[in-house]
Design a protein around this motif. Structure first.
Motif, PDB file in Angstrom:
ATOM      1  N   HIS A 195     -14.815  17.640   1.934  1.00 47.14           N
ATOM      2  CA  HIS A 195     -13.573  17.327   1.236  1.00 47.14           C
ATOM      3  C   HIS A 195     -13.162  15.883   1.563  1.00 47.14           C
ATOM      4  O   HIS A 195     -13.436  15.379   2.656  1.00 47.14           O
ATOM      5  N   PRO A 196     -12.478  15.182   0.645  1.00 47.18           N
ATOM      6  CA  PRO A 196     -12.062  13.800   0.904  1.00 47.18           C
ATOM      7  C   PRO A 196     -11.153  13.620   2.115  1.00 47.18           C
ATOM      8  O   PRO A 196     -11.103  12.530   2.683  1.00 47.18           O
ATOM      9  N   ILE A 197     -10.443  14.669   2.548  1.00 42.97           N
ATOM     10  CA  ILE A 197      -9.571  14.504   3.715  1.00 42.97           C
ATOM     11  C   ILE A 197     -10.359  14.460   5.020  1.00 42.97           C
ATOM     12  O   ILE A 197      -9.807  14.117   6.060  1.00 42.97           O
ATOM     13  N   VAL A 198     -11.646  14.771   4.965  1.00 45.51           N
ATOM     14  CA  VAL A 198     -12.497  14.679   6.157  1.00 45.51           C
ATOM     15  C   VAL A 198     -12.854  13.207   6.327  1.00 45.51           C
ATOM     16  O   VAL A 198     -13.744  12.685   5.662  1.00 45.51           O
ATOM     17  N   VAL A 199     -12.118  12.535   7.202  1.00 47.63           N
ATOM     18  CA  VAL A 199     -12.335  11.102   7.412  1.00 47.63           C
ATOM     19  C   VAL A 199     -12.682  10.770   8.861  1.00 47.63           C
ATOM     20  O   VAL A 199     -13.091   9.652   9.152  1.00 47.63           O
ATOM     21  N   ASP A 200     -12.528  11.715   9.764  1.00 48.31           N
ATOM     22  CA  ASP A 200     -12.864  11.495  11.164  1.00 48.31           C
ATOM     23  C   ASP A 200     -14.385  11.552  11.319  1.00 48.31           C
ATOM     24  O   ASP A 200     -14.997  12.587  11.022  1.00 48.31           O
ATOM     25  N   PRO A 201     -15.018  10.470  11.750  1.00 49.11           N
ATOM     26  CA  PRO A 201     -16.478  10.470  11.893  1.00 49.11           C
ATOM     27  C   PRO A 201     -16.994  11.609  12.766  1.00 49.11           C
ATOM     28  O   PRO A 201     -18.067  12.155  12.497  1.00 49.11           O
ATOM     29  N   ASP A 202     -16.222  11.999  13.767  1.00 50.56           N
ATOM     30  CA  ASP A 202     -16.667  13.081  14.650  1.00 50.56           C
ATOM     31  C   ASP A 202     -16.808  14.405  13.910  1.00 50.56           C
ATOM     32  O   ASP A 202     -17.592  15.263  14.320  1.00 50.56           O
ATOM     33  N   ALA A 203     -16.081  14.583  12.820  1.00 55.54           N
ATOM     34  CA  ALA A 203     -16.160  15.822  12.050  1.00 55.54           C
ATOM     35  C   ALA A 203     -17.500  15.961  11.333  1.00 55.54           C
ATOM     36  O   ALA A 203     -17.869  17.060  10.916  1.00 55.54           O
ATOM     37  N   LEU A 204     -18.229  14.874  11.199  1.00 52.90           N
ATOM     38  CA  LEU A 204     -19.522  14.899  10.513  1.00 52.90           C
ATOM     39  C   LEU A 204     -20.712  14.851  11.467  1.00 52.90           C
ATOM     40  O   LEU A 204     -21.830  15.188  11.078  1.00 52.90           O
ATOM     41  N   LYS A 205     -20.486  14.440  12.690  1.00 54.59           N
ATOM     42  CA  LYS A 205     -21.594  14.165  13.611  1.00 54.59           C
ATOM     43  C   LYS A 205     -22.446  15.390  13.937  1.00 54.59           C
ATOM     44  O   LYS A 205     -23.669  15.266  14.054  1.00 54.59           O
ATOM     45  N   ASP A 206     -21.861  16.568  14.087  1.00 55.42           N
ATOM     46  CA  ASP A 206     -22.675  17.749  14.398  1.00 55.42           C
ATOM     47  C   ASP A 206     -23.704  17.999  13.292  1.00 55.42           C
ATOM     48  O   ASP A 206     -24.873  18.257  13.573  1.00 55.42           O
ATOM     49  N   ASP A 207     -23.256  17.930  12.033  1.00 54.10           N
ATOM     50  CA  ASP A 207     -24.181  18.143  10.930  1.00 54.10           C
ATOM     51  C   ASP A 207     -25.224  17.027  10.822  1.00 54.10           C
ATOM     52  O   ASP A 207     -26.402  17.288  10.588  1.00 54.10           O
ATOM     53  N   ILE A 208     -24.801  15.806  11.022  1.00 53.44           N
ATOM     54  CA  ILE A 208     -25.737  14.680  10.991  1.00 53.44           C
ATOM     55  C   ILE A 208     -26.773  14.829  12.099  1.00 53.44           C
ATOM     56  O   ILE A 208     -27.985  14.691  11.864  1.00 53.44           O
ATOM     57  N   ASN A 209     -26.322  15.162  13.299  1.00 56.16           N
ATOM     58  CA  ASN A 209     -27.252  15.340  14.420  1.00 56.16           C
ATOM     59  C   ASN A 209     -28.232  16.476  14.157  1.00 56.16           C
ATOM     60  O   ASN A 209     -29.412  16.376  14.514  1.00 56.16           O
ATOM     61  N   THR A 210     -27.744  17.554  13.550  1.00 56.10           N
ATOM     62  CA  THR A 210     -28.641  18.669  13.207  1.00 56.10           C
ATOM     63  C   THR A 210     -29.774  18.183  12.316  1.00 56.10           C
ATOM     64  O   THR A 210     -30.949  18.522  12.542  1.00 56.10           O
ATOM     65  N   LEU A 211     -29.443  17.401  11.314  1.00 58.50           N
ATOM     66  CA  LEU A 211     -30.481  16.908  10.401  1.00 58.50           C
ATOM     67  C   LEU A 211     -31.388  15.880  11.064  1.00 58.50           C
ATOM     68  O   LEU A 211     -32.602  15.873  10.818  1.00 58.50           O
ATOM     69  N   LEU A 212     -30.824  15.017  11.895  1.00 60.84           N
ATOM     70  CA  LEU A 212     -31.654  14.014  12.564  1.00 60.84           C
ATOM     71  C   LEU A 212     -32.624  14.641  13.551  1.00 60.84           C
ATOM     72  O   LEU A 212     -33.716  14.107  13.792  1.00 60.84           O
ATOM     73  N   ASN A 213     -32.241  15.778  14.101  1.00 62.66           N
ATOM     74  CA  ASN A 213     -33.080  16.438  15.099  1.00 62.66           C
ATOM     75  C   ASN A 213     -33.970  17.527  14.503  1.00 62.66           C
ATOM     76  O   ASN A 213     -34.686  18.213  15.233  1.00 62.66           O
ATOM     77  N   ALA A 214     -33.936  17.680  13.181  1.00 65.17           N
ATOM     78  CA  ALA A 214     -34.734  18.729  12.518  1.00 65.17           C
ATOM     79  C   ALA A 214     -36.196  18.336  12.460  1.00 65.17           C
ATOM     80  O   ALA A 214     -36.575  17.199  12.420  1.00 65.17           O
TER      81      ALA A 214
ATOM     82  N   GLN B 281     -13.268  15.925  -7.098  1.00 64.97           N
ATOM     83  CA  GLN B 281     -11.905  15.763  -7.574  1.00 64.97           C
ATOM     84  C   GLN B 281     -11.148  14.641  -6.909  1.00 64.97           C
ATOM     85  O   GLN B 281      -9.977  14.427  -7.201  1.00 64.97           O
ATOM     86  N   TRP B 282     -11.790  13.897  -6.047  1.00 64.72           N
ATOM     87  CA  TRP B 282     -11.139  12.709  -5.514  1.00 64.72           C
ATOM     88  C   TRP B 282     -12.166  11.819  -4.844  1.00 64.72           C
ATOM     89  O   TRP B 282     -13.238  12.253  -4.439  1.00 64.72           O
ATOM     90  N   ASN B 283     -11.806  10.520  -4.728  1.00 63.50           N
ATOM     91  CA  ASN B 283     -12.658   9.561  -4.034  1.00 63.50           C
ATOM     92  C   ASN B 283     -12.941  10.031  -2.618  1.00 63.50           C
ATOM     93  O   ASN B 283     -12.151  10.740  -2.012  1.00 63.50           O
ATOM     94  N   PHE B 284     -14.026   9.617  -2.095  1.00 58.59           N
ATOM     95  CA  PHE B 284     -14.433   9.844  -0.710  1.00 58.59           C
ATOM     96  C   PHE B 284     -14.838  11.279  -0.416  1.00 58.59           C
ATOM     97  O   PHE B 284     -14.892  11.682   0.739  1.00 58.59           O
ATOM     98  N   GLU B 285     -15.117  12.057  -1.454  1.00 64.10           N
ATOM     99  CA  GLU B 285     -15.800  13.319  -1.194  1.00 64.10           C
ATOM    100  C   GLU B 285     -17.215  12.920  -0.785  1.00 64.10           C
ATOM    101  O   GLU B 285     -17.780  11.967  -1.312  1.00 64.10           O
ATOM    102  N   LYS B 286     -17.762  13.633   0.180  1.00 61.32           N
ATOM    103  CA  LYS B 286     -19.027  13.217   0.771  1.00 61.32           C
ATOM    104  C   LYS B 286     -20.077  14.321   0.685  1.00 61.32           C
ATOM    105  O   LYS B 286     -19.739  15.495   0.770  1.00 61.32           O
ATOM    106  N   PHE B 287     -21.334  13.916   0.557  1.00 62.83           N
ATOM    107  CA  PHE B 287     -22.468  14.827   0.619  1.00 62.83           C
ATOM    108  C   PHE B 287     -23.398  14.355   1.725  1.00 62.83           C
ATOM    109  O   PHE B 287     -23.640  13.150   1.858  1.00 62.83           O
ATOM    110  N   LEU B 288     -23.911  15.283   2.496  1.00 62.34           N
ATOM    111  CA  LEU B 288     -24.923  14.977   3.502  1.00 62.34           C
ATOM    112  C   LEU B 288     -26.240  15.533   2.982  1.00 62.34           C
ATOM    113  O   LEU B 288     -26.323  16.704   2.591  1.00 62.34           O
TER     114      LEU B 288
END
Length: 135
Positions: free
Chosen positions: A116-135, A97-104
């Motif tokens: 959600h598009p309001i999630v713009v702080d990179p730190d808010a995504l890092k835990d999930d990204i790290n989980t996948l990188l370390n899987a 429903q808006w630009n910058f919605e993101k999928f990992l």
């Protein structure tokens, strides 16, 4: 997104961008105009996005790209009601429903999370990204 691309520059991590004009009609240009807009207008100043841009597509509605049909079916929606600046039909529960919605997405192509598009702080995504990188 550039901050994430820079932070994970030496990791198996890429950011893909899919321009879309279905949200407030904010991407009316053709593909080359959109990239020039990012560089010289919004945010401008010679900004170079550190992501791979794809051709402009529809992410919702009758002409929805199959990639987004797949992603939306695998992840819960981030919105609870429809916005009034949506330019497509039909409206469906689970639509972006808006630009910058993101999928990992994991290395094996499975959607992991939707943001959600309001999630713009990179730190808010890092835990999930790290989980996948370390899987």
């Amino acid at each position: 997104m550039n901050a994430l691309a820079e932070f994970y520059v030496d990791e198996d991590f890429v950011i893909l961008g899919f321009p879309c004009n279905q949200f407030g009609l904010q991407e009316p240009g053709n593909n080359s105009e959109i990239l020039n807009d990012v560089r010289y207008v919004r945010p401008g100043g010679g900004f170079e996005p550190l992501m791979t841009f794809f051709e402009k597509i529809d992410v919702n509605g009758n002409n929805e790209h199959p990639l987004f049909t797949f992603l939306k079916s695998a992840c819960e929606t981030t919105f609870t009601e429809f916005d009034s600046d949506l330019f497509y039909e039909p409206l469906r529960i689970g639509d972006l429903q808006w630009n910058f919605e993101k999928f990992l997405i994991s290395r094996d192509g499975k959607p992991y999370s939707r943001y959600h598009p309001i999630v713009v702080d990179p730190d808010a995504l890092k835990d999930d990204i790290n989980t996948l990188l370390n899987a």
